[in-house]
Scaffold this active site. Structure first.
Site, PDB file in Angstrom:
ATOM      1  CG  HIS A  74      36.302  58.338  87.418  1.00 41.21           C
ATOM      2  ND1 HIS A  74      37.558  59.028  87.349  1.00 41.21           N
ATOM      3  CD2 HIS A  74      36.309  57.417  86.714  1.00 41.21           C
ATOM      4  CE1 HIS A  74      38.256  58.225  86.254  1.00 41.21           C
ATOM      5  NE2 HIS A  74      37.461  57.282  85.902  1.00 41.21           N
TER       6      HIS A  74
ATOM      7  CG  ASP B 247      32.617  63.329  86.198  1.00 45.80           C
ATOM      8  OD1 ASP B 247      32.944  63.282  84.810  1.00 45.80           O
ATOM      9  OD2 ASP B 247      33.148  62.449  86.820  1.00 45.80           O
TER      10      ASP B 247
ATOM     11  CD  GLN C 283      30.510  56.938  82.316  1.00 41.48           C
ATOM     12  OE1 GLN C 283      29.814  56.323  81.565  1.00 41.48           O
ATOM     13  NE2 GLN C 283      31.951  56.619  82.440  1.00 41.48           N
TER      14      GLN C 283
ATOM     15  CE  LYS D  52      34.787  58.164  80.225  1.00 35.96           C
ATOM     16  NZ  LYS D  52      35.197  56.703  80.246  1.00 35.96           N
TER      17      LYS D  52
ATOM     18  CB  CYS E  31      38.454  55.047  87.959  1.00 34.77           C
ATOM     19  SG  CYS E  31      39.639  54.362  86.841  1.00 34.77           S
TER      20      CYS E  31
END
Lengths: 398, 146
Positions: free
Chosen positions: A112, A189, A192, A215, A353
């Site tokens: 991303h 990261d 997700q 999220k 993104c």
């Protein structure tokens, strides 16, 4: 599962854009409402009852996050404005002060923007080298390819745990093991992954982790920065101001507070923090492993149906997370999204993104359906039905 | 204009867009402008050749949805051969139409296919996209030549 907890679903909405943000259950809405109507004070500030209550709830949320991640210390949990802010703080606050010209950072072309652009800027500023780990035939990171990418100059590996497009789950435990054997730090990261699979930062031996509250059923405006205490303690605050300083008299006499407050200048989004507390407790009540299994089942169900439709091109049928990346051949992704919207189905179209991804999958625009705990087999059936007739899409997309 | 006619105009201009082609080697007579939409991935490079106050040619390339692509195609079809003043008048009327203001139906030709696009929030921006670029080129031309 638990669909009755989501008021927004009463309107027959089929929400398949959970990679962008998630819906909010009643307990989360109530947590925000309670803050705004019953104890709408600042934290860490007043000597009065409602402020004390907010302070207790705010710090309680930190404990909830700490337990959720199995972090060693509550001081390792910092509230930020989003996963993007967390990664920028890690890069600017830690690595800008520890890396030097020629040092190498390993990322991939599937990352991303938030895990690419801060490193690009540091490359311009310090002369560090941003390198891409070669991906295998499934566009995934393998330990063998990672080994090939590591050189004596490699200092950082910065990867999404689950990518927001292909949805592949990276072998973080093996990656950190290899990295630490080579004195390399690992930034993860988790935007997700944290909402969808069990994350144990100690077991995975993650150095820095960034993720977003919205999220994972909480509201927007809140991210989490996790760092191992000794690393975080050397992270220079990006923001200076109220709440994070102990005292100051002059330019040479500025004394900052300890972790984690030192990294939380100004007033944070208190209602978002309280909503995250409610969201994590809600996720725990269902069980994160049950959520993972539900998404895996749905993904498999969807892929099995979609792969038999000749005009559907699937880009990630082998990955197990709840992200389905596809195109309808000959139709612009955004037109597909508009068509589905006519049937109250929300998917995302575009580049998501991840603008380097085009080099990997040879297209810069795709449709993404991303799943969460409240999605059902019936919703997948409806999606498949609508996508199976190309003539109908062409007729109804405008 | 009835819905079926609107649909036919949009689809035919989308399937076989007027003026969509690869950039030739020599574009010295053209001004290029990139038109992007912040809320989506429509991304068009529009090339405009204006001589003596008249639009001699327009072509475009890039990626865009059915509404943006068809709107660009119709724009090209309608505006080649028009003076810059006529083109600005056309664009202003088009913008009035998609913003639910008073406009002159007589001059908009096939662009009337978007007369109800205001009902679809995001798609309004798609239909408008090529005009943002063209207007910029014409305004720059007018500034330089007046």
């Amino acid at each position: 599962m638990n669909r009755n907890d989501f008021e927004i679903l009463n309107n027959n909405l089929i929400y398949l854009d959970n990679g962008a943000t998630t819906l909010k259950p009643k307990v989360v809405v109530n947590s925000i409402n309670n803050y705004l109507t019953k104890y709408s004070a600042n934290a860490h500030r007043g000597d009065y009852d409602i402020s004390f209550k907010v302070d207790t709830l705010y710090e309680g949320a930190r404990d909830t996050v700490k337990e959720f991640l199995n972090a060693s210390r509550r001081e390792e949990i910092v509230f930020t404005s989003g996963a993007t802010a967390s990664i920028n703080m890690i890069v600017d606050g830690y690595f800008k002060n520890t890396l030097k010209k020629g040092d190498e950072v390993l990322i991939t072309k599937v990352e991303h923007a938030s895990n690419v652009l801060p490193w690009f800027r540091l490359s311009k500023e310090l002369g560090i080298v941003v390198k891409y780990i070669e991906l295998d035939s499934n566009n995934e990171v393998t330990i063998d390819n990672l080994k090939k990418s590591i050189t004596p100059n490699t200092k950082v590996i910065s990867l999404a745990h689950i990518t927001n497009t292909l949805g592949d789950i990276r072998p973080i435990k093996e990656i950190t093991k290899l990295a630490h054997e080579n004195n390399i730090l690992v930034v993860v990261d988790g935007a997700q992954s944290v909402p969808h699979i069990k994350i144990d930062v100690k077991d995975l031996d993650i150095d820095f982790l960034a993720f977003s509250a919205h999220k994972m059923l909480a509201t927007t405006g809140l991210g989490i920065l996790y760092g191992k205490y000794d690393l975080l303690n050397n992270l220079k605050p990006t923001f200076l101001g109220g709440g994070m300083n102990e005292s100051f008299d002059d330019v040479d006499k500025v004394f900052l507070k300890e972790l984690p407050t030192r990294l939380e200048a100004g007033t944070q989004s208190i209602e978002a923090v309280l909503s995250l507390d409610a969201a994590i407790k809600y996720i725990n009540s269902i069980g994160i492993d049950n959520i993972t299994k539900h998404e895996q089942d749905l993904k498999e169900y969807a892929i099995n149906k979609l792969k038999s439709i000749p005009h559907i091109k699937l880009y990630n049928k082998n990955t197990t997370s709840g992200i389905i990346l596809f195109n309808v051949e000959g139709i612009f992704s955004q037109d597909v999204a508009y068509y589905l919207n006519k049937y109250n189905i929300c998917i995302r179209a575009g580049n998501h993104c991840a603008k380097l991804l085009k080099d990997v999958i040879n297209t810069n625009q795709t449709c993404r359906a991303s799943l969460y705990l409240y999605n059902t087999h019936e919703e997948i059936d409806k999606l498949v039905e609508l996508l199976s007739d190309k003539e109908r899409i062409l007729k109804e997309m405008i | 204009m009835d819905e079926e006619t609107r649909r036919e105009i949009i689809m035919s201009n989308y399937m076989q867009p007027v003026g969509k082609k690869d950039t030739p080697k020599d574009t010295s007579n053209y001004k290029m402008v990139n038109s992007k939409n912040d809320s989506c991935i429509d991304n068009l490079d529009i090339y405009v050749d204006i001589k003596d106050g008249v639009i001699k040619d327009i072509f475009f390339n890039g990626e865009a949805c059915a509404i943006s692509t068809s709107s660009t195609s119709i724009m090209i079809n309608e505006l080649i051969g028009k003076t810059t003043k006529e083109a600005i008048n056309y664009i202003n009327n088009f913008e009035s139409m998609i913003n639910e203001k008073e406009y002159n139906k007589e001059i908009l030709g096939e662009s009337l296919a978007y007369e109800e696009i205001y009902k679809q929030g995001n798609r309004k921006h798609c239909a408008h996209l090529p005009y943002i670029g063209l207007k910029k080129v014409i305004e720059e031309y007018e500034e330089t030549n007046n």
